[in-house]
Motif scaffolding. Sequence first.
Motif, mmCIF file in Angstrom:
data_model
loop_
_atom_site.group_PDB
_atom_site.id
_atom_site.type_symbol
_atom_site.label_atom_id
_atom_site.label_comp_id
_atom_site.label_asym_id
_atom_site.label_seq_id
_atom_site.Cartn_x
_atom_site.Cartn_y
_atom_site.Cartn_z
ATOM 1 N N GLN A 22 -5.427 13.010 -5.514
ATOM 2 C CA GLN A 22 -5.355 12.556 -4.122
ATOM 3 C C GLN A 22 -4.312 11.475 -3.911
ATOM 4 O OE1 GLN A 22 -9.269 11.346 -2.901
ATOM 5 N NE2 GLN A 22 -10.133 13.408 -3.049
ATOM 6 N N SER A 23 -3.923 10.785 -4.965
ATOM 7 C CA SER A 23 -2.960 9.693 -4.811
ATOM 8 C C SER A 23 -1.981 9.719 -5.975
ATOM 9 C CB SER A 23 -3.688 8.341 -4.767
ATOM 10 O OG SER A 23 -2.760 7.275 -4.721
ATOM 11 N N CYS A 55 -0.262 19.780 2.527
ATOM 12 C CA CYS A 55 -1.068 18.553 2.450
ATOM 13 C C CYS A 55 -1.423 18.066 3.857
ATOM 14 C CB CYS A 55 -0.320 17.466 1.675
ATOM 15 S SG CYS A 55 0.175 17.961 0.020
ATOM 16 N N CYS A 103 -1.667 20.246 -5.239
ATOM 17 C CA CYS A 103 -2.637 19.197 -4.901
ATOM 18 C C CYS A 103 -2.819 19.187 -3.385
ATOM 19 C CB CYS A 103 -2.181 17.838 -5.414
ATOM 20 S SG CYS A 103 -1.772 17.818 -7.173
ATOM 21 N N SER A 131 -7.248 18.226 -8.142
ATOM 22 C CA SER A 131 -8.063 17.236 -7.424
ATOM 23 C C SER A 131 -7.310 15.941 -7.142
ATOM 24 C CB SER A 131 -9.324 16.925 -8.234
ATOM 25 O OG SER A 131 -8.983 16.375 -9.494
ATOM 26 N N LYS A 186 -8.084 11.467 -9.813
ATOM 27 C CA LYS A 186 -7.756 11.487 -8.388
ATOM 28 C C LYS A 186 -6.615 10.544 -8.040
ATOM 29 C CE LYS A 186 -12.370 12.833 -6.772
ATOM 30 N NZ LYS A 186 -13.499 12.485 -5.857
ATOM 31 N N ASP A 242 -5.251 18.283 -1.571
ATOM 32 C CA ASP A 242 -6.006 17.163 -1.002
ATOM 33 C C ASP A 242 -5.245 15.841 -1.158
ATOM 34 O OD1 ASP A 242 -8.187 16.148 0.356
ATOM 35 O OD2 ASP A 242 -9.298 15.674 -1.468
ATOM 36 N N ARG A 293 -3.631 12.520 -0.463
ATOM 37 C CA ARG A 293 -3.801 11.559 0.626
ATOM 38 C C ARG A 293 -2.711 10.487 0.615
ATOM 39 N NH1 ARG A 293 -9.287 11.885 2.255
ATOM 40 N NH2 ARG A 293 -9.981 14.003 1.747
#
Length: 876
Positions: free
Chosen positions: A597-598, A645, A619, A595, A571, A621, A623
């Motif tokens: 996120q960063s 996103c 991606c 998956s 993630k 998700d 963040r």
Amino acid sequence: MGSLSGIFQRPLVAAAAVAAASVTADLPEKLSPSKSSVICSNPEQLDSLCTSNAPHDSDSSWVSQISVSKLSSLSFVSRIRIPLPNTKDRFPHLGHNLHANLLCSFVVASPTLVNLYQSAELVKGPKPNTSARSHPTSASASASASDVLYRWHLPEPHSLDISGFSDCSSEKQRTVVVLLGWLGAKQKHLKKYAEWYTSMGFHAITFTFPMAKIMTYQVGGKAEQDIESLVKHLVDWLEDEHGKNIVFHTFSNTGWLTYGAILEKFQEQDPSMMGKIRGCIVDSAPVAVPDAQVWASGFSAAFLKKHSVATKGSLSLNELGTEVAGSHVVASDPKPAVTEAALLLILEKFFQVVLNLPSVNRRLNNVLDVLSSRPPSCPQLYIYSSADRVIPSGSVESFIEEQRRMGLEVAFLCTLLASETNPRSYSPICPNSPNLSPLCDRLLTPQIPDHVRPDRRRRRRRRRRRGGGPAAEVCINDILTDDELRSVLAKLESEKDKEIFGLVCKRWLALQSSERRKLAARAGPHMLMMLAARFSRVVELDLSQSVSRSFYPGVTDADLAVVANKFKRLKVLNLSNCKGITDKGMLELGDGLSSLQSLDVSFCRKLTDRGLGAVAKGCHDMRTLHLASCRFVSDVLLMGLSRNCPNLEELVLEGCTNITDQGITDLVSGCQQIKLLDVSKCSNVGDVGISNVAKSCSSSLRTLKLLDCCKVGDQSVLSLASFCTGLETFVVSGCRDISDESIKSLAAACGNSLKILGMNWCLNISDLSLSSILARCRYLEALDIGCCEEVTDAAFQGLASVEHELSLKVLKVSNCPNITVTGLGIILDKCLSLEYLDVRSCPHISKAACDEAGLRFPDCCKVNYAGRLSEPDMLL
């Protein structure tokens, strides 16, 4: 010093110096007769030898206790290039029951077979003809000995377990110790080490490079072919039977670099071989940089041998004796003779040129990269000396720290005497050494195979049920299940305690590895595959490089392909300063890590909208995205983020000069949950874009950085004051069009939330705005008003009427010519928790002036008068 990492071109000057320096040292050895043994393989000779041995001798050979099946099971014997007697054909009278007859036969007690089993020479070159083998002469024996590239030493007879019931002995017989010699070492020098290892039941290989091959080294030449031959032999031996292992023992930088070349071959030919390396012992090494002085010292010691000052050391072991271990010894440092000093100078100049040649430097860096960044995940033991004249102890210690930071298990032993002071007086690792013995046992002691442990556990349980054995014999591993141990591990909060949990035993280490969530590594594709297999539940992977090492190849697109295919749970991925990655690697991440996120790809300057757009598309998700100094990023990527996103919360675009107001507007039209936005040094972003950010992300925005955004003015600040009342961090340093009116509005709107405010180089800021900030922003922790020339002591006088204490921890008033110790005293009365104060280049403030005014700073406060203190991270 490093025969495998450079190309030596043999200039005439260096060759002449080398010849002059080494002619006297080599002459006695070249005139000495050969000591190589002669092996008889002629049938008549063998029969005569056999008949000369009495079958009923009371002192019969140990070989009489070994069956043919056990002897033939030694798979490497079939590949040894020595004539092996065919006992079945030579002795037909023994009949079909060969095993029973051999137990009492004089044939197996033959010294020829004993000699054959104890030591095997692997000769490089064409196979000798039959006549030469049948009638060896001293001349042919000498030639054969000189051609020996590496020698295989078999376990000593007394160390073998003939019964086959000892698991430890069986494991030792499946382990080979590869000894890689120092510069100028010969087989006879490594023999004592091999004898020590074989006496404990291990196989041993001694590998050396003749000086002639080192001086004539070429990429892909004879020396590299010799390495490849050794690697092929090791691979064949390891693949022949399951459970075989290798331990490497390297001497000086030459042996260490040879070890690196072997690892490189393993990774190229069969990466699974890396997992069969049980440990590595590094003696008197390494120097992990191409240092001309170190190379010159090593070659000088090899050429001059005992005449070199490097081989004399400060004090020999014999001079110390055994009764001065606790006393203080003052060692004298001998100085080099004139001829050696001249040779050192010539060699140093020579290597300064050679080591900087592109082909040499590239080859050397390839090997050093394998050793530094992609070593096997096995325990390492470093033996070095603070008195070594060739290998500086500081280089060894810095490399040890680097390996430990990678998470590898590293031990070391530093002595006061140089272990390399005299290559001819090397003493093998001795079990009697109280400091070294436990470390060697950690590398060499075979572990009980997993398939054996359950049987032993069952036997212990039966013994307890029958009432036999100690009544209190209880093993925690027999009671707790894996799930219960995971519950115990989950209760541990600190990372240090979790690491200690894994040190209990291998089972606990495997559980701790499987439960690890964070991993930081510097590894290539093969090492990443092994890490993925071991740490299967990692969700946070840090492959970033430090700024000082970012010029190394580092992470490449091939590494990202492994990450995308093997770390499916990932993630968080940090790739900052990995300047070798391109859009190709980003495409792999976008396809394989849905998956994620960063992602941090700051300072990865080869990336464009194409690769990063693929990440945004794959991606959904995402963040957090850090793109600092990605200069090819444009508004096209921001449109892709807006579409794909919607949950984006943190975006860093510092230094992305192609970003405009239109891109910012497109971004916030789809990403309206942004909490942190950094568009520092984006010279094309102005009031239009920032105003749209304030309107679209009014409820979520907490941090906004606009450093050196020259087009940002009062309109942006007023929009933030109107919509973003929860703003906590605001940096407008270098925005010279901002005035007092907008800052006063911001202080009124965000007085209960603002914690960090940076306004240095805002030349229009004066006492009005500063006094309003100090009066209204009671939770402000960091304030930077450096270079605001309009600010005076009057800005602080209003604090006298403020009843509450200020929360300021960091205050920067550098280059403010109108602030004096009077205003500083008012601040100190209200800021009792101040930790850092920057008063650089303030003409009215100095340490002497503060002492004279009687200013009392908080105990924890650091005052920067002259720029000698590092700034806190709060405002960076």
